[in-house]
Scaffold this motif. Structure first.
Motif, mmCIF file in Angstrom:
data_model
loop_
_atom_site.group_PDB
_atom_site.id
_atom_site.type_symbol
_atom_site.label_atom_id
_atom_site.label_comp_id
_atom_site.label_asym_id
_atom_site.label_seq_id
_atom_site.Cartn_x
_atom_site.Cartn_y
_atom_site.Cartn_z
ATOM 1 N N UNK A 97 0.836 -1.186 0.000
ATOM 2 C CA UNK A 97 0.000 0.000 0.000
ATOM 3 C C UNK A 97 0.870 1.235 0.000
ATOM 4 N N UNK A 98 0.279 2.327 0.384
ATOM 5 C CA UNK A 98 0.985 3.604 0.384
ATOM 6 C C UNK A 98 0.767 4.307 1.711
ATOM 7 N N UNK A 99 1.531 5.350 1.938
ATOM 8 C CA UNK A 99 1.384 6.161 3.135
ATOM 9 C C UNK A 99 2.133 7.465 2.943
ATOM 10 N N UNK A 100 2.061 8.336 3.919
ATOM 11 C CA UNK A 100 2.787 9.606 3.818
ATOM 12 C C UNK A 100 3.202 10.071 5.214
ATOM 13 N N UNK A 101 4.317 10.763 5.269
ATOM 14 C CA UNK A 101 4.900 11.202 6.538
ATOM 15 C C UNK A 101 4.316 12.564 6.903
ATOM 16 N N UNK A 102 3.867 12.702 8.152
ATOM 17 C CA UNK A 102 3.282 13.967 8.593
ATOM 18 C C UNK A 102 4.124 14.628 9.690
ATOM 19 N N UNK A 103 5.255 14.035 10.030
ATOM 20 C CA UNK A 103 6.120 14.599 11.057
ATOM 21 C C UNK A 103 7.556 14.201 10.778
ATOM 22 N N UNK A 104 8.489 15.092 11.034
ATOM 23 C CA UNK A 104 9.908 14.784 10.812
ATOM 24 C C UNK A 104 10.388 13.687 11.741
ATOM 25 N N UNK A 152 -6.190 5.952 -9.670
ATOM 26 C CA UNK A 152 -5.898 5.275 -8.405
ATOM 27 C C UNK A 152 -6.089 3.787 -8.645
ATOM 28 N N UNK A 153 -5.098 2.985 -8.243
ATOM 29 C CA UNK A 153 -5.131 1.554 -8.488
ATOM 30 C C UNK A 153 -4.739 0.797 -7.233
ATOM 31 N N UNK A 154 -4.681 -0.522 -7.332
ATOM 32 C CA UNK A 154 -4.253 -1.342 -6.204
ATOM 33 C C UNK A 154 -2.858 -0.911 -5.776
ATOM 34 N N UNK A 155 -2.708 -0.720 -4.482
ATOM 35 C CA UNK A 155 -1.434 -0.251 -3.944
ATOM 36 C C UNK A 155 -1.433 1.234 -3.641
ATOM 37 N N UNK A 156 -2.404 1.968 -4.201
ATOM 38 C CA UNK A 156 -2.533 3.392 -3.877
ATOM 39 C C UNK A 156 -3.195 3.617 -2.520
ATOM 40 N N UNK A 157 -3.757 2.572 -1.921
ATOM 41 C CA UNK A 157 -4.439 2.709 -0.635
ATOM 42 C C UNK A 157 -3.534 3.380 0.380
ATOM 43 N N UNK A 158 -4.056 4.394 1.048
ATOM 44 C CA UNK A 158 -3.303 5.081 2.089
ATOM 45 C C UNK A 158 -2.461 6.224 1.590
ATOM 46 N N UNK A 159 -2.394 6.383 0.280
ATOM 47 C CA UNK A 159 -1.593 7.471 -0.284
ATOM 48 C C UNK A 159 -2.316 8.807 -0.211
ATOM 49 N N UNK A 160 -1.584 9.905 -0.315
ATOM 50 C CA UNK A 160 -2.195 11.223 -0.177
ATOM 51 C C UNK A 160 -2.767 11.781 -1.470
ATOM 52 N N UNK A 161 -3.779 12.617 -1.313
ATOM 53 C CA UNK A 161 -4.305 13.426 -2.401
ATOM 54 C C UNK A 161 -4.002 14.883 -2.053
ATOM 55 N N UNK A 162 -3.305 15.578 -2.956
ATOM 56 C CA UNK A 162 -2.848 16.937 -2.694
ATOM 57 C C UNK A 162 -3.643 17.966 -3.493
ATOM 58 N N UNK A 163 -3.783 19.157 -2.923
ATOM 59 C CA UNK A 163 -4.274 20.282 -3.706
ATOM 60 C C UNK A 163 -3.085 20.947 -4.392
ATOM 61 N N UNK A 164 -3.332 22.012 -5.111
ATOM 62 C CA UNK A 164 -2.266 22.642 -5.880
ATOM 63 C C UNK A 164 -1.291 23.440 -5.013
ATOM 64 N N UNK A 165 -1.590 23.541 -3.721
ATOM 65 C CA UNK A 165 -0.656 24.175 -2.782
ATOM 66 C C UNK A 165 0.238 23.143 -2.107
ATOM 67 N N UNK A 166 0.089 21.872 -2.496
ATOM 68 C CA UNK A 166 0.912 20.819 -1.910
ATOM 69 C C UNK A 166 0.436 20.368 -0.543
#
Length: 490
Positions: A100-107, A215-229
């Motif tokens: 799957x996917x994920x994203x870091x929200x803290x250093x 979005x496909x298999x493995x995208x689960x948990x990944x982020x969706x961003x606006x144009x400001x990042x």
């Protein structure tokens, strides 16, 4: 919708025909490139890998031999001698792997992903964009919104992204999704927000953003961003014939996700408000049966004993129109409003009861996970004693000792039991069945068949097109609107 599946699963095919809408001069042009944005965001998006050890049941027999076969016993003894364990058997296991996917929200290494990505995992690992891998621990998870929080220990501060406010985004705005489809690693796709507030029947708090970004298999948990990042959604589910992208994906909005994540980090779990009622939608038929001008609000089916709702005087049959100053236009809005309310806060709840508006004060408690109670019916053991009265396609009988015992009802429980429902009758079409107990008819209690008959005739004389039945079935209540059969009307 049964065709909705998590990203790891397939779904049913849906064919849509859309009318062409001409572009207007007010439409914004597409960005010239997403390259600068992608370059900035990719380092904070991770690939999530899990391992789970599955025990294989060896008592299922041996391939090619039926259970009990002498050949099965021969091979079993042969294998037992080779294994040499205490019981002569060695359990067989296999490993199941998922991604799957994920994203870091803290250093400091706090990572967000979907719960279904790491559910039941024995080991969780994450791979950074630069190829560095870390073992991850599960900080907490929430099955109702399908989110999980992980932590990794790194020797240096990690790149991270921040949450934005999804409520400021509009349908038609550009979004960028980054994830790990099919294990390929950091993949960037772009699209627009296709819709908001989607209910896909995955849980009680559905409030998804819909997007056409791939979005496909493995995208689960990944982020969706606006144009400001900024992260405005967490990609969670797709609508697809084969598990692949067809341009219909769903993301948990950041406004909802951030509350869940903050509570997991603070308490290790999610603390949600609890009202203590079972509710159902107010349909057009129910609204008409109660004399409402339009279908709105949430109809209370059951009030839990000792709950905040019970203490505040909310009753079964009330329609909740307003909660803490917010209108309840649809039934599904109320669970989210209650869940997001601070524990211990006292709020005003406006209800419609027997044609009058009442304002009650409720002190919200914390939601606890309770086991569902299912009481098996013994009505089939009761001998048929002949119909007492047939109304709207239902054969009704008074409650007697034998019926109470069959349905596990207390002696003081009042109502009339349905002993037969005619096929294709109005009652059959609304899902009523043998063993249901009618306790109210359009907010008036009934305890005998004669009372039920008089109440129905009274409503018919008032010109009502339907009646509202409060029905008890196996430990819970529901409200069912039943239309008068045109053939019965003289």
């Amino acid at each position: 919708m049964s065709s909705i599946r998590h990203i790891f699963m397939g779904a049913l095919v849906v064919v849509l025909t859309a009318a062409a809408i001409p572009a207007t001069v007010f439409a914004k042009e597409a960005p010239a490139s997403f390259a600068d944005l992608a370059e900035k965001l990719l380092p904070a998006v991770v690939n999530v890998y899990t391992k789970q050890t599955i025990n294989i049941d060896r008592d299922r027999g041996f391939p090619g031999f039926p259970p009990g076969s002498p050949f099965e016993e021969f091979f079993k003894r042969f294998e037992d001698r080779n294994n040499g364990d205490e019981d002569g058997r060695r359990p067989r296991t296999r490993q199941r792997m998922s991604l799957g996917s994920g994203f870091i929200i803290s250093s400091e290494g706090i990572i967000v992903t979907n719960n279904h990505v790491i559910e039941d995992a024995d080991e969780v690992s994450v791979r950074m964009h630069d190829g560095t891998e870390y073992d991850a621990e599960i900080v907490g998870k929430d099955t109702k919104v399908d989110l999980a929080v992980l932590r990794v220990k790194a020797k240096k501060p990690l790149p991270y992204v921040t949450f934005g406010d999804d409520t400021k985004s509009r349908v038609g705005d550009w979004v960028v999704a980054i994830g790990n489809p099919y294990g390929l690693g950091g993949t960037v796709t772009a699209g627009i927000i296709s819709a908001r507030n989607r209910d896909i029947n995955s849980g009680p708090y559905d409030d998804y953003l819909q997007t056409d970004a791939s979005i496909n298999r493995g995208n689960s948990g990944g982020p969706m961003f606006n144009m400001d990042g900024e992260v405005i959604g967490i990609n969670t589910a797709i609508y697809s014939p084969s598990g692949g992208n067809i341009g219909i994906g769903f993301a948990v909005p950041s406004s909802q996700a951030k509350r869940v994540i903050d509570q997991i980090l603070e308490y290790g779990h999610v603390r949600r408000g609890w009202l203590g009622v079972t509710i159902q939608a107010v349909t057009e038929e129910i609204a008409e049966s109660l004399g409402l001008d339009e279908a709105r609000g949430a109809l209370v089916s059951t009030v839990n004993n000792g709950s905040p709702a019970d203490d505040a005087g909310i009753e079964s049959g009330d329609i909740i129109l307003e909660f803490d100053g917010k209108d309840v236009e649809e039934m599904r809005e109320l669970p989210r409003l209650v869940a997001d309310t601070e524990i211990g806060k006292t709020v005003k709840v406006k209800v419609l009861r027997k044609g009058k508006i009442k304002t009650l004060k409720v002190t919200i408690a914390e939601l606890k996970e309770d086991d569902e109670v299912a009481v098996p019916s013994k009505l089939d053991k009761k001998k048929d004693q002949g119909p007492e009265k047939s109304l709207l396609g239902m054969t009704l009988e008074n409650l007697d000792r034998e019926t109470r015992e069959a349905l596990n009802l207390d002696e003081d429980f009042q109502g009339v039991v349905i002993t037969h429902v005619e096929r294709y009758s109005p009652s059959s079409e609304r899902g009523l069945r043998r063993g249901d107990v009618i306790v109210e008819i359009t907010q008036v209690e009934v305890s005998t068949v004669e009372e039920a008959r008089k109440r129905i005739e009274e409503l018919r004389a008032m010109g009502r097109k339907s009646i509202l039945l409060k029905v008890y079935r196996r430990g819970s209540y529901s409200h069912v609107a039943v239309s008068f059969d045109e053939e019965e009307e003289q």
